[in-house]
Design a protein around this motif. Structure first.
Motif, PDB file in Angstrom:
ATOM      1  N   GLY A  65     -10.022 -13.153  -6.154  1.00  0.00           N
ATOM      2  CA  GLY A  65     -10.249 -13.815  -4.555  1.00  0.00           C
ATOM      3  C   GLY A  65      -9.967 -13.379  -3.851  1.00  0.00           C
ATOM      4  O   GLY A  65      -9.918 -14.163  -2.519  1.00  0.00           O
ATOM      5  N   ASP A  66      -8.551 -12.382  -3.557  1.00  0.00           N
ATOM      6  CA  ASP A  66      -7.865 -11.737  -2.883  1.00  0.00           C
ATOM      7  C   ASP A  66      -8.570 -11.249  -1.635  1.00  0.00           C
ATOM      8  O   ASP A  66      -9.787 -10.756  -2.225  1.00  0.00           O
ATOM      9  CB  ASP A  66      -6.635 -11.310  -2.849  1.00  0.00           C
ATOM     10  CG  ASP A  66      -5.683 -11.588  -3.309  1.00  0.00           C
ATOM     11  OD1 ASP A  66      -5.337 -12.523  -3.757  1.00  0.00           O
ATOM     12  OD2 ASP A  66      -4.914 -10.254  -4.006  1.00  0.00           O
ATOM     13  N   GLU A  67      -8.345 -10.747  -0.643  1.00  0.00           N
ATOM     14  CA  GLU A  67      -8.755 -10.120   0.331  1.00  0.00           C
ATOM     15  C   GLU A  67      -7.722  -9.211   0.682  1.00  0.00           C
ATOM     16  O   GLU A  67      -7.101  -9.165   1.430  1.00  0.00           O
ATOM     17  CB  GLU A  67      -9.137 -10.961   1.454  1.00  0.00           C
ATOM     18  CG  GLU A  67      -9.298 -10.011   3.178  1.00  0.00           C
ATOM     19  CD  GLU A  67      -9.468 -11.026   4.717  1.00  0.00           C
ATOM     20  OE1 GLU A  67     -10.655 -11.743   4.382  1.00  0.00           O
ATOM     21  OE2 GLU A  67      -8.829 -10.609   5.292  1.00  0.00           O
ATOM     22  N   VAL A  68      -8.989  -7.668   0.278  1.00  0.00           N
ATOM     23  CA  VAL A  68      -7.754  -6.373   0.131  1.00  0.00           C
ATOM     24  C   VAL A  68      -8.090  -5.576   1.738  1.00  0.00           C
ATOM     25  O   VAL A  68      -9.310  -5.775   1.962  1.00  0.00           O
ATOM     26  CB  VAL A  68      -7.613  -5.982  -0.726  1.00  0.00           C
ATOM     27  CG1 VAL A  68      -6.798  -4.526  -0.654  1.00  0.00           C
ATOM     28  CG2 VAL A  68      -7.192  -6.806  -2.168  1.00  0.00           C
ATOM     29  N   ALA A  69      -7.297  -5.225   2.584  1.00  0.00           N
ATOM     30  CA  ALA A  69      -8.227  -4.555   3.146  1.00  0.00           C
ATOM     31  C   ALA A  69      -7.207  -2.420   3.158  1.00  0.00           C
ATOM     32  O   ALA A  69      -6.061  -2.969   3.267  1.00  0.00           O
ATOM     33  CB  ALA A  69      -7.896  -5.249   4.812  1.00  0.00           C
ATOM     34  N   PHE A  70      -8.283  -1.783   4.152  1.00  0.00           N
ATOM     35  CA  PHE A  70      -7.329  -1.095   3.958  1.00  0.00           C
ATOM     36  C   PHE A  70      -7.601  -0.010   5.664  1.00  0.00           C
ATOM     37  O   PHE A  70      -8.606  -0.725   5.652  1.00  0.00           O
ATOM     38  CB  PHE A  70      -8.566   0.667   2.868  1.00  0.00           C
ATOM     39  CG  PHE A  70      -7.723   0.222   1.478  1.00  0.00           C
ATOM     40  CD1 PHE A  70      -6.536   0.288   1.125  1.00  0.00           C
ATOM     41  CD2 PHE A  70      -8.988  -0.747   0.721  1.00  0.00           C
ATOM     42  CE1 PHE A  70      -6.343   0.232   0.327  1.00  0.00           C
ATOM     43  CE2 PHE A  70      -8.126  -1.103  -0.783  1.00  0.00           C
ATOM     44  CZ  PHE A  70      -6.507  -0.211  -1.054  1.00  0.00           C
ATOM     45  N   PHE A  71      -6.319   0.358   5.640  1.00  0.00           N
ATOM     46  CA  PHE A  71      -7.099   0.930   7.369  1.00  0.00           C
ATOM     47  C   PHE A  71      -5.499   2.223   7.839  1.00  0.00           C
ATOM     48  O   PHE A  71      -5.174   2.559   7.174  1.00  0.00           O
ATOM     49  CB  PHE A  71      -6.409  -0.377   8.525  1.00  0.00           C
ATOM     50  CG  PHE A  71      -5.358  -0.754   8.206  1.00  0.00           C
ATOM     51  CD1 PHE A  71      -4.388  -0.673   8.153  1.00  0.00           C
ATOM     52  CD2 PHE A  71      -6.611  -2.483   7.878  1.00  0.00           C
ATOM     53  CE1 PHE A  71      -3.086  -2.063   8.331  1.00  0.00           C
ATOM     54  CE2 PHE A  71      -5.248  -2.728   7.692  1.00  0.00           C
ATOM     55  CZ  PHE A  71      -4.031  -3.237   7.385  1.00  0.00           C
ATOM     56  N   PRO A  72      -6.255   2.428   8.699  1.00  0.00           N
ATOM     57  CA  PRO A  72      -5.019   3.683   9.491  1.00  0.00           C
ATOM     58  C   PRO A  72      -3.873   3.238  10.225  1.00  0.00           C
ATOM     59  O   PRO A  72      -4.335   2.132  10.355  1.00  0.00           O
ATOM     60  CB  PRO A  72      -5.662   5.061   9.957  1.00  0.00           C
ATOM     61  CG  PRO A  72      -7.165   4.189   9.855  1.00  0.00           C
ATOM     62  CD  PRO A  72      -7.398   3.293   9.472  1.00  0.00           C
ATOM     63  N   PRO A  73      -3.231   3.773  10.297  1.00  0.00           N
ATOM     64  CA  PRO A  73      -1.786   3.851  10.786  1.00  0.00           C
ATOM     65  C   PRO A  73      -2.296   3.018  11.970  1.00  0.00           C
ATOM     66  O   PRO A  73      -3.256   3.960  13.153  1.00  0.00           O
ATOM     67  CB  PRO A  73      -0.748   5.023  11.090  1.00  0.00           C
ATOM     68  CG  PRO A  73      -1.236   5.733  10.226  1.00  0.00           C
ATOM     69  CD  PRO A  73      -2.450   4.854   9.799  1.00  0.00           C
ATOM     70  N   VAL A  74      -1.527   2.248  12.792  1.00  0.00           N
ATOM     71  CA  VAL A  74      -2.018   0.692  13.700  1.00  0.00           C
ATOM     72  C   VAL A  74      -1.827   1.861  14.919  1.00  0.00           C
ATOM     73  O   VAL A  74      -1.102   2.640  15.283  1.00  0.00           O
ATOM     74  CB  VAL A  74      -1.264  -0.556  13.621  1.00  0.00           C
ATOM     75  CG1 VAL A  74      -2.225  -1.594  12.379  1.00  0.00           C
ATOM     76  CG2 VAL A  74       0.105  -0.556  13.798  1.00  0.00           C
ATOM     77  N   THR A  75      -2.723   1.751  15.957  1.00  0.00           N
ATOM     78  CA  THR A  75      -2.506   2.221  17.682  1.00  0.00           C
ATOM     79  C   THR A  75      -2.689   1.085  18.412  1.00  0.00           C
ATOM     80  O   THR A  75      -3.395   1.690  19.490  1.00  0.00           O
ATOM     81  CB  THR A  75      -3.419   3.470  17.548  1.00  0.00           C
ATOM     82  OG1 THR A  75      -5.106   3.328  16.941  1.00  0.00           O
ATOM     83  CG2 THR A  75      -2.978   4.618  16.523  1.00  0.00           C
ATOM     84  N   GLY A  76      -2.909   0.017  18.701  1.00  0.00           N
ATOM     85  CA  GLY A  76      -2.483  -0.582  18.966  1.00  0.00           C
ATOM     86  C   GLY A  76      -1.360  -0.378  20.218  1.00  0.00           C
ATOM     87  O   GLY A  76      -0.718   0.102  20.226  1.00  0.00           O
ATOM     88  N   GLY A  77      -1.139  -1.621  21.079  1.00  0.00           N
ATOM     89  CA  GLY A  77      -0.374  -1.788  22.627  1.00  0.00           C
ATOM     90  C   GLY A  77      -0.770  -0.737  23.993  1.00  0.00           C
ATOM     91  O   GLY A  77      -1.695   0.035  24.297  1.00  0.00           O
TER      92      GLY A  77
END
Lengths: 84, 153
Positions: free
Chosen positions: A72-84
């Protein structure tokens, strides 16, 4: 074990997928094993292999490869973040 | 709300004044405003993607950590998502405290951790096509130096 996996940003685009439901074999018990399992799908999935610059989150918290997965886990994969 | 993720623009004056409205215990308000850089970098438009749910949660955790480190009286973090034009406001951090030291340090701390921990991704549209912005090592360095600050306390 049933999981939901989300993909974001450049990873979502290169995989052509934003979300999927997966049923994992019993021996895939943590984030690192899930990376190895998914990267075996083919060339475009190689970015998910352990050691590549793709981050993981489990249930919306940053997660290391050692993090144990539960049904039931929600797993996410993504590149290093670039907000701000 | 302390943390907001929204497509809509915001009014810096309104958000800044809201930090101290109706109070007399606040002696300092420090704010940071981030804007979309444009022309000189060839960027025509930028699109902000995020991870709904985790984004709000990670920002709330960063604010909570700042409150543990400094005595803060009010905090407000706003981050926009969706398509944004060069010059547009993209992020606002406002921190209120009794004295300036805490407010200034906490404002910088929140921005440094927002840049490295909050799940936002920028995609730039340029005349040559669109490209995802790469994460910068200098952002990791900026966030990491706060760990040294902690160890010195």
């Amino acid at each position: 074990m049933n999981l939901t996996i989300l993909y974001f940003a450049s990873l979502r685009e290169s995989l052509g997928m934003a979300k999927e439901a997966v049923v994992l074999p019993a021996d895939v018990g943590n984030v690192g094993a899930l990376r190895t399992h998914l990267s075996a799908r083919g060339e475009t999935w190689q970015r998910l292999a352990p050691g590549h610059n793709v981050r993981a989150a489990v249930n919306q918290h940053m997660a290391a490869d050692e993090q144990v997965l539960a049904a039931g886990d929600e797993v996410a994969f993504f590149p290093p973040v670039t907000g701000g | 709300m302390e943390v907001r993720v929204q497509e809509a623009d915001f009014d810096v004056g309104v958000e800044t004044r809201a930090l101290s409205a109706g109070r007399t215990d606040i002696g300092a308000v420090s704010t940071f405003l981030g804007l979309v850089r444009g022309a000189s970098d060839g960027v025509q438009c930028m699109t902000l993607e995020h991870y709904p749910g985790m984004t709000e949660q990670s920002l709330a955790e960063i604010v909570a950590e700042a409150k543990q480190r400094w005595s803060l009286l009010a905090v407000r973090v706003i981050h926009r998502v969706g398509p944004l034009q060069p010059g547009a406001q993209i992020v606002f951090v406002g921190v209120a405290s009794a004295h300036r030291g805490e407010a200034i340090a906490a404002c910088e701390f929140i921005m440094d951790f927002l840049k490295t921990r909050a799940p936002f991704w920028k995609k730039e549209q340029t005349p040559e096509g669109s490209r995802w912005v790469d994460a910068r090592d200098t952002d990791d360095t900026a966030a990491a130096r706060w760990l040294d600050v902690e160890s010195r306390r």
